[in-house]
Design an enzyme around this catalytic site. Sequence first.
Site, PDB file in Angstrom:
ATOM      1  N   ASP A   1      14.233  -5.323   1.020  1.00 46.41           N
ATOM      2  CA  ASP A   1      13.258  -4.422   1.633  1.00 46.41           C
ATOM      3  C   ASP A   1      13.078  -4.725   3.114  1.00 46.41           C
ATOM      4  OD1 ASP A   1      12.009  -6.875   1.188  1.00 46.41           O
ATOM      5  OD2 ASP A   1      10.606  -6.108  -0.302  1.00 46.41           O
TER       6      ASP A   1
ATOM      7  N   ASN B   1       0.325  -9.270  -7.032  1.00 43.54           N
ATOM      8  CA  ASN B   1      -0.059  -8.068  -7.785  1.00 43.54           C
ATOM      9  C   ASN B   1       1.059  -7.583  -8.703  1.00 43.54           C
ATOM     10  OD1 ASN B   1       1.785  -6.920  -6.022  1.00 43.54           O
ATOM     11  ND2 ASN B   1       0.347  -5.467  -5.090  1.00 43.54           N
TER      12      ASN B   1
ATOM     13  N   HIS C   1       4.210  -6.931  -7.760  1.00 46.06           N
ATOM     14  CA  HIS C   1       5.254  -6.091  -7.162  1.00 46.06           C
ATOM     15  C   HIS C   1       6.579  -6.848  -7.078  1.00 46.06           C
ATOM     16  CE1 HIS C   1       4.294  -7.266  -2.673  1.00 46.06           C
ATOM     17  NE2 HIS C   1       5.129  -8.112  -3.214  1.00 46.06           N
TER      18      HIS C   1
ATOM     19  N   GLU D   1       5.299  -1.319  -5.460  1.00 41.60           N
ATOM     20  CA  GLU D   1       3.903  -1.677  -5.697  1.00 41.60           C
ATOM     21  C   GLU D   1       3.414  -1.130  -7.045  1.00 41.60           C
ATOM     22  OE1 GLU D   1       2.595  -3.802  -3.879  1.00 41.60           O
ATOM     23  OE2 GLU D   1       2.685  -3.391  -1.735  1.00 41.60           O
TER      24      GLU D   1
HETATM   25  P1  PGA Z   1       5.649 -14.642  -1.448  1.00 44.79           P
HETATM   26  O1  PGA Z   1       5.893 -13.088  -1.621  1.00 44.79           O
HETATM   27  O2  PGA Z   1       6.964 -15.302  -1.751  1.00 44.79           O
HETATM   28  O3  PGA Z   1       5.287 -14.815  -0.010  1.00 44.79           O
HETATM   29  O4  PGA Z   1       4.586 -15.038  -2.399  1.00 44.79           O
HETATM   30  C1  PGA Z   1       6.580 -12.660  -2.755  1.00 44.79           C
HETATM   31  C2  PGA Z   1       6.663 -11.162  -2.770  1.00 44.79           C
HETATM   32  O5  PGA Z   1       5.744 -10.509  -2.243  1.00 44.79           O
HETATM   33  O6  PGA Z   1       7.635 -10.640  -3.316  1.00 44.79           O
END
Ligand code: PGA
Length: 248
Positions: free
Chosen positions: A67, A136, A138, A143
């Site tokens: 992404d 969350n 995702h 999302e």
């Molecule tokens: P993080 O993010 O590794 O900073 O916890 C993971 C994500 O949002 O996929």
Amino acid sequence: MNVKIFDTPAQVASALARRVADALREKPDVVLGLPTGRTPVAMYAELRRLHAAGEVDFGRAVTFNLDEFAGVDASHAGSFRRFMEQHLFAAVNLAPQRIHFLNGAAADLDAECKRYEQEIEATGGIDLQILGIGANGHIGFNEPGDELVSRTHRVTLAETTRRDNAALFRGDPSRVPREALSMGMGTILKAATLILVAMGARKAPCIERTINGPLTPHLPASFLQLHRRAELYLDRDAASLLTTRSVR
Ligand code: PGA
């Protein structure tokens, strides 16, 4: 799903780096799907170390990142492309033409998403996709919501996600773009092997639901249950809500 639990985040990182190194040895032109975020930082450090020690060769490897933020170009300090340059690309022998990235500054973002899908198809698909998970649930920037989009697409970022990414934008969530481009859940599920990585107690509730919960777009990671080769690399804290029975 094949769940591996390690005592410490450092052990997760070194097991993951070894897994990537093995994949490169078995198939030097392996197509890797790569994540950004805090979770893979130590894995990338370990891959840099292995490369410097002559133990891993990226010379024929192909990469696709999951992404990118919309409205930022590759040179922007907050872009995921810059993150990858800093943590991996600048330090290993990946050929620039084999590094694939969504261009968040493209004039036509929908066309850019189509181009990315076609590039993935043209390489024959992703062999090994490594994934982080948002608190969350995702995956990539898919999302939680009432529906998921299958293919690479534009997304509106959740406010929690903008806050979680503020560090890339001088600590100010309001500077984090409202939109991003992301591989879709269908794109991700087409990879031959998926490895989901999570560390820390903050991720424990969504890891428990990812493994034991129903399939729901309100937890995009739950769709990994449909994949034939999905592995979870967890530290003890991220695994803390799993029972022995659920791991089996
Ligand atoms: P993080 O993010 O590794 O900073 O916890 C993971 C994500 O949002 O996929």
